[in-house]
Scaffold this active site. Structure first.
Site, short mmCIF file in Angstrom:
data_model
loop_
_atom_site.label_atom_id
_atom_site.label_comp_id
_atom_site.label_asym_id
_atom_site.label_seq_id
_atom_site.Cartn_x
_atom_site.Cartn_y
_atom_site.Cartn_z
N HIS A 56 0.89 -1.17 0.00
CA HIS A 56 0.00 0.00 0.00
C HIS A 56 0.93 1.22 0.00
CE1 HIS A 56 -3.11 -2.84 1.00
NE2 HIS A 56 -2.63 -3.06 2.21
N TYR A 119 -6.02 0.95 -3.21
CA TYR A 119 -7.41 1.26 -2.87
C TYR A 119 -7.66 2.72 -2.53
CZ TYR A 119 -5.96 0.48 2.08
OH TYR A 119 -5.33 0.52 3.31
N HIS A 267 -1.95 -12.45 4.10
CA HIS A 267 -1.86 -12.72 5.53
C HIS A 267 -2.33 -14.15 5.86
CE1 HIS A 267 -0.91 -8.54 5.88
NE2 HIS A 267 -2.13 -8.14 5.61
N ASP A 318 3.62 -4.56 2.50
CA ASP A 318 2.33 -4.14 3.05
C ASP A 318 2.30 -2.67 3.47
OD1 ASP A 318 -0.22 -4.10 4.04
OD2 ASP A 318 0.05 -5.67 5.51
#
Length: 449
Positions: A56, A119, A267, A318
């Protein structure tokens, strides 16, 4: 262009005196047991670049800024509130600058392809931009600035909780309808088509953010390539899923979706033994982010059981709190040692742990991102040279053991898509990219705080 290595880890084996020809961003030929020729770029050790299957990018802006404990016990859900504050403050220009800095750091660490689980879609008030792919274009631009290969994974995100709960205000920049997401995927496809080595996949944020009918609709339309989803990261998520459906999240996903080798479950921390074995049997890839999972207090993935069942995994960074191929792999192995109270847990008998970790993460990460990894003819020319001046190894695999566990090896040079992006451990555009990032962070922190 030709590279020459005294030692190179080819697909499945080490070789000596290896000459590699690169053409049009691909490995065109590999010749072991030869001499270097004049003009060759010569190195001691060459290995394949590592895919980073889960990032991200915007969260790089909050690295180190969420490590203050509040008045009560801290948790992932409290961290998430800070993340929402950053997400709501960031402009498109700022996101691009942050992503470029991140991708530069990934290359310096030995990552050569990133799977951007993207996102943060809309403007700060939650309204779509005139081009709904504005932020996707900014991610692509950042990847070009740094020179990293991109697998873009636009994320469908519609709800705040299981059962189709309405989104909350902090999620306003993430939310799409099915129609809006179709437009986003169309724009993203055009963007990726313009990138050398670009790939496009589908990301479902999580079972709490995507309703069952939406899962089916999205898979029917966009599920031909890589499919990624967050699942079973936190125990609260498991409990909430049971309250909603009567079953656990991985159990629900395996029973209700066509999970196969195109899927990457991010995960998957909290699984039963049966779920672990079934996930491995399906051929799906576990997307592990050990540093972030430790930072957020998620728990420990059952890696040894998963691998014993034939499971595949890759690594990602991540939340981007720290960027390191070696340290992600180290954290993965050390977590297993702490749980099992044993050493060299992931390796097979008589095998180097570093070699097992590297090979499995390379293979699983490439598959998860729709790429062909490794040093073999036809693969993307994504290579890393290692500085081994301080290493005293009895065999070649111990070079990887030193890199991952002993800090005796460092990244020297990195090529992505055949272009040399890192030399002497530093990105060739570091000064420019970092200056823009520093200016961006000063402005962002002023506006955020």
């Amino acid at each position: 262009m030709h590279l020459f290595a005294q030692r190179a880890l080819l697909e499945g084996q080490w070789a000596r005196n290896v000459r590699i020809e690169i053409s049009n961003g691909k490995i065109a030929a590999i010749a072991p047991g030869v001499r270097a020729l004049p003009g060759d770029d010569t190195h001691a050790v060459l290995i394949a670049g590592m895919p980073n299957l889960h990032s991200h990018a915007f969260q790089r802006a909050m690295a180190g800024l969420a490590e203050v404990r509040g008045p009560s016990a801290d948790s992932f859900w409290i961290w998430r509130k800070v993340m929402y504050q950053v997400a709501l403050a960031m402009t498109a220009d700022q996101m691009e600058a942050v992503a470029a800095q991140l991708y530069m750091e990934m290359l310096e660490a030995g990552f050569t392809r990133v799977g951007e689980f993207h996102y943060l879609h809309h403007d700060r008030d939650g309204a779509p931009y005139g081009d709904i792919g504005e932020h996707a274009a900014r991610i692509a631009a950042a990847s070009v600035s740094a020179g990293i290969n991109l697998t873009l994974l636009p994320v469908f995100y519609a709800h705040s909780g299981f059962g189709g709960a309405a989104p909350i205000e902090g999620q306003r920049r993430f939310i799409n309808s099915l129609d809006g997401f179709a437009a986003l995927m169309d724009s993203s496809s055009r963007i990726v088509d313009q990138l050398q080595g670009g790939r496009l996949g589908l990301a479902l944020h999580s079972l709490r953010a995507v309703a069952p009918d939406e899962v089916q609709a999205l898979l029917a339309t966009f599920g031909q390539g890589p499919v990624h989803i967050h699942v079973a990261e936190q125990l609260k998520e498991v409990d909430d899923c049971i309250a909603w459906s009567g079953v656990r999240p991985v159990e629900w996903l395996l029973a209700n979706s066509p999970v196969d080798d195109r899927w990457c479950l991010i995960h998957a921390t909290h699984m039963t033994d049966d779920e672990t074995a079934c996930l491995a049997a399906r051929g799906a890839i576990a997307g592990l982010c050990p540093i972030t999972e430790a930072n957020l207090g998620d728990g420990v993935f059952p890696a040894s059981s998963f691998l014993e069942a034939g499971g595949r995994f890759g690594i990602g960074s991540d939340s981007n709190i720290s960027i390191s191929v070696a340290h992600e792999l180290r954290q993965l192995e050390y977590s297993q040692r702490l749980v099992r109270r044993a050493r060299n847990v992931i390796a097979d008998a008589g095998q180097s742990t570093g070699r097992k970790l590297f090979d499995r993460a390379l293979s699983g990460g490439a598959a998860a991102l729709g790429a062909k990894g490794g040093l073999n003819v036809g693969a993307d020319a994504d290579l890393v040279s290692l500085n081994v001046d301080a290493v005293f190894a009895k065999n070649d695999d111990q070079v990887l053991d030193h890199w991952i566990f002993a800090d005796g090896v460092t990244v020297d040079c990195v090529w992505a898509g055949g272009a040399k992006r890192v030399a002497g451990g530093r990105h060739v555009e570091r000064a420019h990219i970092q200056a823009r990032f520093r200016a961006t962070m000063r402005d962002l922190i002023d506006s955020w705080i």
